[in-house]
Design a protein around this motif. Structure first.
Motif, PDB file in Angstrom:
ATOM      1  N   LEU A   4       0.839  -1.332   0.064  1.00  0.00           N
ATOM      2  CA  LEU A   4      -0.112  -0.152   0.037  1.00  0.00           C
ATOM      3  C   LEU A   4       1.013   1.391   0.056  1.00  0.00           C
ATOM      4  N   HIS A   5       0.689   2.160  -1.137  1.00  0.00           N
ATOM      5  CA  HIS A   5       1.395   3.223  -1.269  1.00  0.00           C
ATOM      6  C   HIS A   5       0.866   4.229  -0.534  1.00  0.00           C
ATOM      7  N   GLY A   6       1.464   5.584  -0.648  1.00  0.00           N
ATOM      8  CA  GLY A   6       0.798   6.769  -0.087  1.00  0.00           C
ATOM      9  C   GLY A   6       0.461   7.791  -1.169  1.00  0.00           C
ATOM     10  N   ASN A   7       0.747   9.042  -0.784  1.00  0.00           N
ATOM     11  CA  ASN A   7       0.437  10.283  -1.828  1.00  0.00           C
ATOM     12  C   ASN A   7       1.789  11.138  -1.875  1.00  0.00           C
ATOM     13  N   PRO A   8       1.992  11.471  -3.043  1.00  0.00           N
ATOM     14  CA  PRO A   8       1.388  11.515  -4.445  1.00  0.00           C
ATOM     15  C   PRO A   8       1.825  10.307  -5.299  1.00  0.00           C
ATOM     16  N   THR A   9       2.237   9.111  -4.733  1.00  0.00           N
ATOM     17  CA  THR A   9       2.776   8.023  -5.453  1.00  0.00           C
ATOM     18  C   THR A   9       1.704   7.077  -5.930  1.00  0.00           C
ATOM     19  N   TRP A  10       2.228   5.952  -6.499  1.00  0.00           N
ATOM     20  CA  TRP A  10       1.219   4.825  -7.069  1.00  0.00           C
ATOM     21  C   TRP A  10       2.249   3.576  -7.038  1.00  0.00           C
ATOM     22  N   SER A  11       1.773   2.641  -7.681  1.00  0.00           N
ATOM     23  CA  SER A  11       2.403   1.284  -7.373  1.00  0.00           C
ATOM     24  C   SER A  11       3.710   1.128  -8.235  1.00  0.00           C
ATOM     25  N   TYR A  12       4.108   2.291  -8.947  1.00  0.00           N
ATOM     26  CA  TYR A  12       5.491   2.244  -9.748  1.00  0.00           C
ATOM     27  C   TYR A  12       6.442   2.367  -8.464  1.00  0.00           C
ATOM     28  N   LEU A  13       6.226   2.926  -7.364  1.00  0.00           N
ATOM     29  CA  LEU A  13       7.045   3.086  -6.120  1.00  0.00           C
ATOM     30  C   LEU A  13       7.833   1.666  -5.933  1.00  0.00           C
ATOM     31  N   TRP A  14       6.956   0.670  -5.925  1.00  0.00           N
ATOM     32  CA  TRP A  14       7.436  -0.828  -5.472  1.00  0.00           C
ATOM     33  C   TRP A  14       8.118  -1.513  -6.367  1.00  0.00           C
ATOM     34  N   ARG A  15       8.363  -0.800  -7.557  1.00  0.00           N
ATOM     35  CA  ARG A  15       9.058  -1.808  -8.799  1.00  0.00           C
ATOM     36  C   ARG A  15      10.280  -2.541  -8.225  1.00  0.00           C
ATOM     37  N   SER A  16      11.210  -1.864  -7.536  1.00  0.00           N
ATOM     38  CA  SER A  16      12.465  -2.587  -7.281  1.00  0.00           C
ATOM     39  C   SER A  16      12.245  -3.781  -6.247  1.00  0.00           C
ATOM     40  N   LEU A  17      11.405  -3.449  -5.158  1.00  0.00           N
ATOM     41  CA  LEU A  17      10.923  -4.414  -4.342  1.00  0.00           C
ATOM     42  C   LEU A  17      10.198  -5.643  -4.919  1.00  0.00           C
ATOM     43  N   LEU A  18       9.540  -5.363  -5.730  1.00  0.00           N
ATOM     44  CA  LEU A  18       8.478  -6.455  -6.601  1.00  0.00           C
ATOM     45  C   LEU A  18       9.595  -7.266  -7.401  1.00  0.00           C
ATOM     46  N   SER A  19      10.651  -6.424  -7.792  1.00  0.00           N
ATOM     47  CA  SER A  19      11.415  -7.424  -8.706  1.00  0.00           C
ATOM     48  C   SER A  19      12.136  -8.433  -7.782  1.00  0.00           C
ATOM     49  N   THR A  20      12.564  -7.955  -6.737  1.00  0.00           N
ATOM     50  CA  THR A  20      13.520  -8.822  -5.754  1.00  0.00           C
ATOM     51  C   THR A  20      12.632  -9.939  -5.070  1.00  0.00           C
ATOM     52  N   LEU A  21      11.434  -9.604  -4.850  1.00  0.00           N
ATOM     53  CA  LEU A  21      10.473 -10.384  -4.219  1.00  0.00           C
ATOM     54  C   LEU A  21       9.510 -11.396  -4.526  1.00  0.00           C
ATOM     55  N   SER A  22       9.322 -11.008  -5.924  1.00  0.00           N
ATOM     56  CA  SER A  22       8.106 -11.968  -6.683  1.00  0.00           C
ATOM     57  C   SER A  22       8.615 -13.122  -6.847  1.00  0.00           C
ATOM     58  N   ALA A  23       9.988 -13.666  -6.913  1.00  0.00           N
ATOM     59  CA  ALA A  23      10.365 -15.036  -7.237  1.00  0.00           C
ATOM     60  C   ALA A  23      10.024 -15.966  -5.817  1.00  0.00           C
ATOM     61  N   ASP A  24       9.684 -15.397  -4.830  1.00  0.00           N
ATOM     62  CA  ASP A  24       9.517 -16.085  -3.684  1.00  0.00           C
ATOM     63  C   ASP A  24       8.101 -15.980  -3.007  1.00  0.00           C
ATOM     64  N   PHE A  25       7.413 -14.809  -3.217  1.00  0.00           N
ATOM     65  CA  PHE A  25       6.147 -14.508  -2.720  1.00  0.00           C
ATOM     66  C   PHE A  25       5.181 -13.855  -3.771  1.00  0.00           C
ATOM     67  N   ARG A  26       3.672 -14.191  -3.353  1.00  0.00           N
ATOM     68  CA  ARG A  26       2.926 -13.516  -4.339  1.00  0.00           C
ATOM     69  C   ARG A  26       2.731 -12.091  -4.075  1.00  0.00           C
ATOM     70  N   CYS A  27       3.131 -11.141  -4.855  1.00  0.00           N
ATOM     71  CA  CYS A  27       3.015  -9.897  -4.355  1.00  0.00           C
ATOM     72  C   CYS A  27       1.891  -8.966  -5.222  1.00  0.00           C
ATOM     73  N   ILE A  28       1.246  -8.353  -4.460  1.00  0.00           N
ATOM     74  CA  ILE A  28       0.004  -7.319  -5.068  1.00  0.00           C
ATOM     75  C   ILE A  28      -0.051  -6.052  -4.692  1.00  0.00           C
ATOM     76  N   ALA A  29       0.121  -5.113  -5.648  1.00  0.00           N
ATOM     77  CA  ALA A  29       0.575  -3.794  -5.196  1.00  0.00           C
ATOM     78  C   ALA A  29      -0.561  -2.899  -6.223  1.00  0.00           C
ATOM     79  N   PRO A  30      -1.957  -2.805  -5.656  1.00  0.00           N
ATOM     80  CA  PRO A  30      -2.882  -1.937  -6.216  1.00  0.00           C
ATOM     81  C   PRO A  30      -2.575  -0.452  -5.883  1.00  0.00           C
ATOM     82  N   ASP A  31      -3.071   0.244  -6.905  1.00  0.00           N
ATOM     83  CA  ASP A  31      -3.203   1.913  -6.716  1.00  0.00           C
ATOM     84  C   ASP A  31      -4.288   2.259  -6.004  1.00  0.00           C
ATOM     85  N   LEU A  32      -4.120   3.068  -4.936  1.00  0.00           N
ATOM     86  CA  LEU A  32      -4.996   3.536  -4.065  1.00  0.00           C
ATOM     87  C   LEU A  32      -6.077   4.288  -4.918  1.00  0.00           C
TER      88      LEU A  32
END
Length: 265
Positions: A4-32
């Motif tokens: 869950l991101h904040g203001n004034p960002t969106w799910s683009y904020l998580w791209r590095s973490l998602l790249s690192t974690l998605s091999a081991d975890f189901r990652c879901i990053a919606p836009d508020l």
């Protein structure tokens, strides 16, 4: 994992973490709702109304994931930044047992600690309808965030990606509504959405990772120390050369530290 991101960002904020974690975890990053590429809610809201709307939408989204998609209803890891912290922890308190672990990045979920002062430009927008209107016209807050929210400096393509969802004036309304909803004192109605978590709460018993950009102008070290006081069990990493967008300034190190926390290393 739910991000869950904040203001004034969106799910683009998580791209590095998602790249690192998605091999081991189901990652879901919606836009508020109202931010990023999500639909813009009808009608203006501020304060408690703005936050209640976010909580209602998060409920609906989670019920879709667990109902229609078939994901489990418990044992989630919640990753929060900025307003995502207040929204996510308020939601977790309303659904005990759903969240099993917390990753907190430059955020808040309790009244501002003594000694904290909101930056003057945010106070102007929060407290003046006319300045808020000008800020929306000029897209002031997103433009400032991509410049002042980092230490290392973003590339032109990165800045444009953050600003893309707010290119149209009408798509900026929620940005200003969030600023105008920033709580003032301890008695601000926003805090009534949930009981501020402390060492005795069910939230405090969760495994927690706190990653903090120490050069944040909004969530200053004073706020971090209040997290540490309330959650002495948390694993804390302080990133000295990172500002509010800690996922940008500390990308790499932050990714490794979060992954090690999740894997129990």
């Amino acid at each position: 994992m739910l991000f869950l991101h904040g203001n004034p960002t969106w799910s683009y904020l998580w791209r590095s973490l998602l790249s690192t974690l998605s091999a081991d975890f189901r990652c879901i990053a919606p836009d508020l709702p109202g931010l990023g590429l999500s639909p813009r809610p009808a009608g203006p809201q501020r304060g408690v109304g703005c936050l209640e709307r976010q909580l209602i939408c998060l409920d609906g989204f989670f019920h879709h994931l667990t109902g229609s998609v078939g994901l489990p209803a418990r044992r989630w890891t919640l990753v929060v930044h900025d307003w995502g912290g207040l929204i996510g922890i308020a939601w977790a308190q309303r659904h005990p047992g759903v969240v099993a672990r917390l990753v907190v990045l430059n955020s808040i979920a309790f009244p501002w600690p003594a000694g904290h002062r909101l930056p003057v430009h945010l106070r102007w927008i929060r407290d003046s309808a006319s300045i808020a209107a000008l800020a929306q016209v000029g897209n002031v807050f997103p433009r400032a965030a991509v410049r002042l929210g980092v230490v290392r400096g973003l590339g032109e393509a990165e800045r444009m990606a953050y600003l893309l969802p707010f290119a149209d004036r009408q798509n900026r309304r929620t940005v200003v509504e969030f600023i105008r909803s920033i709580p003032r004192g301890d008695d601000d109605p926003v805090w009534r959405l949930f009981k501020a978590p402390d060492t005795e709460s069910q939230i405090a018993r969760l495994p927690m990772f706190i990653g903090w950009g120490m050069r944040d102008r909004l969530f200053t070290p004073v706020v971090l120390e209040e997290w540490v006081r309330r959650f002495p069990q948390a694993r804390v990493h302080r990133y000295r050369d990172a500002a509010h967008l800690v996922t940008e300034d500390a990308a790499g190190a932050l990714d490794r530290h979060v992954r090690a926390f999740l894997l129990g290393a």
